[in-house]
Design an enzyme around this catalytic site. Sequence first.
Site, PDB file in Angstrom:
ATOM      1  N   LEU A 119       0.851  -1.198   0.000  1.00 40.63           N
ATOM      2  CA  LEU A 119       0.000   0.000   0.000  1.00 40.63           C
ATOM      3  C   LEU A 119       0.881   1.241   0.000  1.00 40.63           C
ATOM      4  O   LEU A 119       1.703   1.419   0.899  1.00 40.63           O
ATOM      5  CB  LEU A 119      -0.891   0.009   1.247  1.00 40.63           C
ATOM      6  CG  LEU A 119      -1.889   1.180   1.311  1.00 40.63           C
ATOM      7  CD1 LEU A 119      -3.072   0.923   0.380  1.00 40.63           C
ATOM      8  CD2 LEU A 119      -2.380   1.413   2.736  1.00 40.63           C
ATOM      9  N   TYR A 160       6.252  11.982   4.478  1.00 43.33           N
ATOM     10  CA  TYR A 160       4.804  11.933   4.260  1.00 43.33           C
ATOM     11  C   TYR A 160       4.038  12.411   5.506  1.00 43.33           C
ATOM     12  O   TYR A 160       2.842  12.678   5.440  1.00 43.33           O
ATOM     13  CB  TYR A 160       4.315  10.519   3.908  1.00 43.33           C
ATOM     14  CG  TYR A 160       4.916   9.899   2.658  1.00 43.33           C
ATOM     15  CD1 TYR A 160       5.704  10.634   1.766  1.00 43.33           C
ATOM     16  CD2 TYR A 160       4.683   8.559   2.356  1.00 43.33           C
ATOM     17  CE1 TYR A 160       6.243  10.052   0.633  1.00 43.33           C
ATOM     18  CE2 TYR A 160       5.218   7.972   1.217  1.00 43.33           C
ATOM     19  CZ  TYR A 160       6.006   8.720   0.369  1.00 43.33           C
ATOM     20  OH  TYR A 160       6.538   8.128  -0.750  1.00 43.33           O
ATOM     21  N   PRO A 193       1.972   2.965  -9.833  1.00 39.96           N
ATOM     22  CA  PRO A 193       1.530   1.926 -10.777  1.00 39.96           C
ATOM     23  C   PRO A 193       0.171   2.219 -11.394  1.00 39.96           C
ATOM     24  O   PRO A 193      -0.202   1.590 -12.377  1.00 39.96           O
ATOM     25  CB  PRO A 193       1.478   0.660  -9.917  1.00 39.96           C
ATOM     26  CG  PRO A 193       1.214   1.151  -8.536  1.00 39.96           C
ATOM     27  CD  PRO A 193       1.944   2.462  -8.432  1.00 39.96           C
ATOM     28  N   THR A 249      -0.506   7.595 -10.810  1.00 40.47           N
ATOM     29  CA  THR A 249      -0.478   8.587  -9.728  1.00 40.47           C
ATOM     30  C   THR A 249      -1.695   9.530  -9.742  1.00 40.47           C
ATOM     31  O   THR A 249      -2.667   9.320 -10.477  1.00 40.47           O
ATOM     32  CB  THR A 249       0.879   9.337  -9.675  1.00 40.47           C
ATOM     33  OG1 THR A 249       1.034   9.888  -8.386  1.00 40.47           O
ATOM     34  CG2 THR A 249       1.022  10.398 -10.755  1.00 40.47           C
ATOM     35  N   LYS A 274      -9.378  -2.374  -1.225  1.00 36.58           N
ATOM     36  CA  LYS A 274      -9.798  -3.766  -1.394  1.00 36.58           C
ATOM     37  C   LYS A 274      -9.653  -4.172  -2.867  1.00 36.58           C
ATOM     38  O   LYS A 274      -9.097  -5.225  -3.185  1.00 36.58           O
ATOM     39  CB  LYS A 274     -11.265  -3.865  -0.932  1.00 36.58           C
ATOM     40  CG  LYS A 274     -11.775  -5.231  -0.741  1.00 36.58           C
ATOM     41  CD  LYS A 274     -13.043  -5.191   0.130  1.00 36.58           C
ATOM     42  CE  LYS A 274     -13.671  -6.553   0.193  1.00 36.58           C
ATOM     43  NZ  LYS A 274     -14.392  -6.938  -1.012  1.00 36.58           N
TER      44      LYS A 274
HETATM   45  P1  A2P Z   1      -7.610   7.330  -3.553  1.00 38.04           P
HETATM   46  O1  A2P Z   1      -6.639   7.332  -2.418  1.00 38.04           O
HETATM   47  O2  A2P Z   1      -8.736   8.295  -3.335  1.00 38.04           O
HETATM   48  O3  A2P Z   1      -8.115   5.926  -3.868  1.00 38.04           O
HETATM   49  P2  A2P Z   1      -0.588   5.718  -7.626  1.00 38.04           P
HETATM   50  O4  A2P Z   1      -0.608   4.555  -6.704  1.00 38.04           O
HETATM   51  O5  A2P Z   1      -0.268   5.374  -9.045  1.00 38.04           O
HETATM   52  O6  A2P Z   1       0.237   6.857  -7.093  1.00 38.04           O
HETATM   53  O7  A2P Z   1      -2.104   6.283  -7.723  1.00 38.04           O
HETATM   54  C1  A2P Z   1      -2.748   6.809  -6.602  1.00 38.04           C
HETATM   55  C2  A2P Z   1      -3.983   7.573  -7.040  1.00 38.04           C
HETATM   56  O8  A2P Z   1      -4.935   6.675  -7.644  1.00 38.04           O
HETATM   57  C3  A2P Z   1      -4.687   8.197  -5.861  1.00 38.04           C
HETATM   58  O9  A2P Z   1      -5.212   9.432  -6.294  1.00 38.04           O
HETATM   59  C4  A2P Z   1      -5.804   7.200  -5.508  1.00 38.04           C
HETATM   60  O10 A2P Z   1      -6.870   7.878  -4.902  1.00 38.04           O
HETATM   61  C5  A2P Z   1      -6.152   6.659  -6.891  1.00 38.04           C
HETATM   62  N1  A2P Z   1      -6.590   5.250  -6.882  1.00 38.04           N
HETATM   63  C6  A2P Z   1      -6.118   4.243  -6.116  1.00 38.04           C
HETATM   64  N2  A2P Z   1      -6.714   3.077  -6.422  1.00 38.04           N
HETATM   65  C7  A2P Z   1      -7.583   3.336  -7.435  1.00 38.04           C
HETATM   66  C8  A2P Z   1      -8.512   2.534  -8.187  1.00 38.04           C
HETATM   67  N3  A2P Z   1      -8.640   1.235  -7.957  1.00 38.04           N
HETATM   68  N4  A2P Z   1      -9.258   3.158  -9.137  1.00 38.04           N
HETATM   69  C9  A2P Z   1      -9.124   4.488  -9.385  1.00 38.04           C
HETATM   70  N5  A2P Z   1      -8.284   5.290  -8.702  1.00 38.04           N
HETATM   71  C10 A2P Z   1      -7.512   4.736  -7.739  1.00 38.04           C
END
Ligand code: A2P
Length: 307
Positions: A45, A80, A202, A205, A262
């Site tokens: 995570l 962070y 991944p 972002t 999840k």
């Molecule tokens: P949130 O925390 O509201 O879920 P990365 O890991 O590439 O940095 O991307 C993180 C971003 O993607 C965050 O803005 C997160 O927001 C969002 N995010 C995480 N999981 C998903 C998902 N399954 N579908 C769409 N957006 C997601």
Amino acid sequence: MSFGCIIDTTTSSKIPSEAIAEMSLTAQNHRILLNDGNNIPIIGLGTYSAPKITAKDACYDAMKVAIDVGYRHFDGAWIYGNEGEIGKAIQEKIADGTVKREDIYYCGKLWNTFHPPEMVRPSLEKSLKLLNFDYIDLYIIELPLAFKPGDVIYPRDENGKYLYHLTDLCATWEVECHPYFTQPKLREFCDSHGIVIVGYSPLGTCRDSLWVNTKIPPLLDDALLNSVAAKYKKTSAQVALRFQLQRNTVIIPKSFNPERIKQNFEIFDFSLTNEEIKLISALNRNERYVQLLMWKDHPEYPFNDEY
Ligand code: A2P
């Protein structure tokens, strides 16, 4: 986002990319072996969320959900500002018997203002104290961009110019990795040297234009990822994560939303075909989302190099 992570050069393995699909990684057992005998859970995570707009305890709540869902790898950093929340959640989950400390893999990061060798140990100890741990599993250099050492975390001069510092950074790499930035050359190099890549961002972002290249369209809107997702009754995010998993790349998607935490973990119950892996690989645009252009005048700015 995870600014920092990078390649785990301390621990590495050589597993051919094709073999990983057969390895049947599961929600319960998804550690991959490293060539020094250690191992790392292939999904972690991400825990970066802009402190100014993140509710107090959002990280703590997300951590508890994630541990219950089955995540055992957490990608954090002192900068962070939430290592206290991470530590509290993990300690509570240890106390209620859900996990043991040794089930958890925590990656922490050395911030830019603490690069001088004599500052490394005290910085690590600061994190250990916040986390209430007596060790962390991996400690990496957050960015290969040293700032003027000291307590001001974003030091600038009277004209607002960032104050940099030079250190020896030859052991540091930066590795963003997702279907729009698949890093073929770097992967080839790492595979041939038995190094596992941890790919940050991944999911492409967030869209914070301060440090993200928002000219690249959102990864999760990609038509191919969405059509493959529809075939498996999954989401584009799950396809993007499964793609990396089948390429033996450790992924650290960030979410503080319980449903998405999840969802991002539900990637062990389907498998992409070789043809789909090939098609998704061809989405590569060789362009990074995370450009950190505000620091592009740093003499060690890493992103002008090929990898
Ligand atoms: P949130 O925390 O509201 O879920 P990365 O890991 O590439 O940095 O991307 C993180 C971003 O993607 C965050 O803005 C997160 O927001 C969002 N995010 C995480 N999981 C998903 C998902 N399954 N579908 C769409 N957006 C997601």
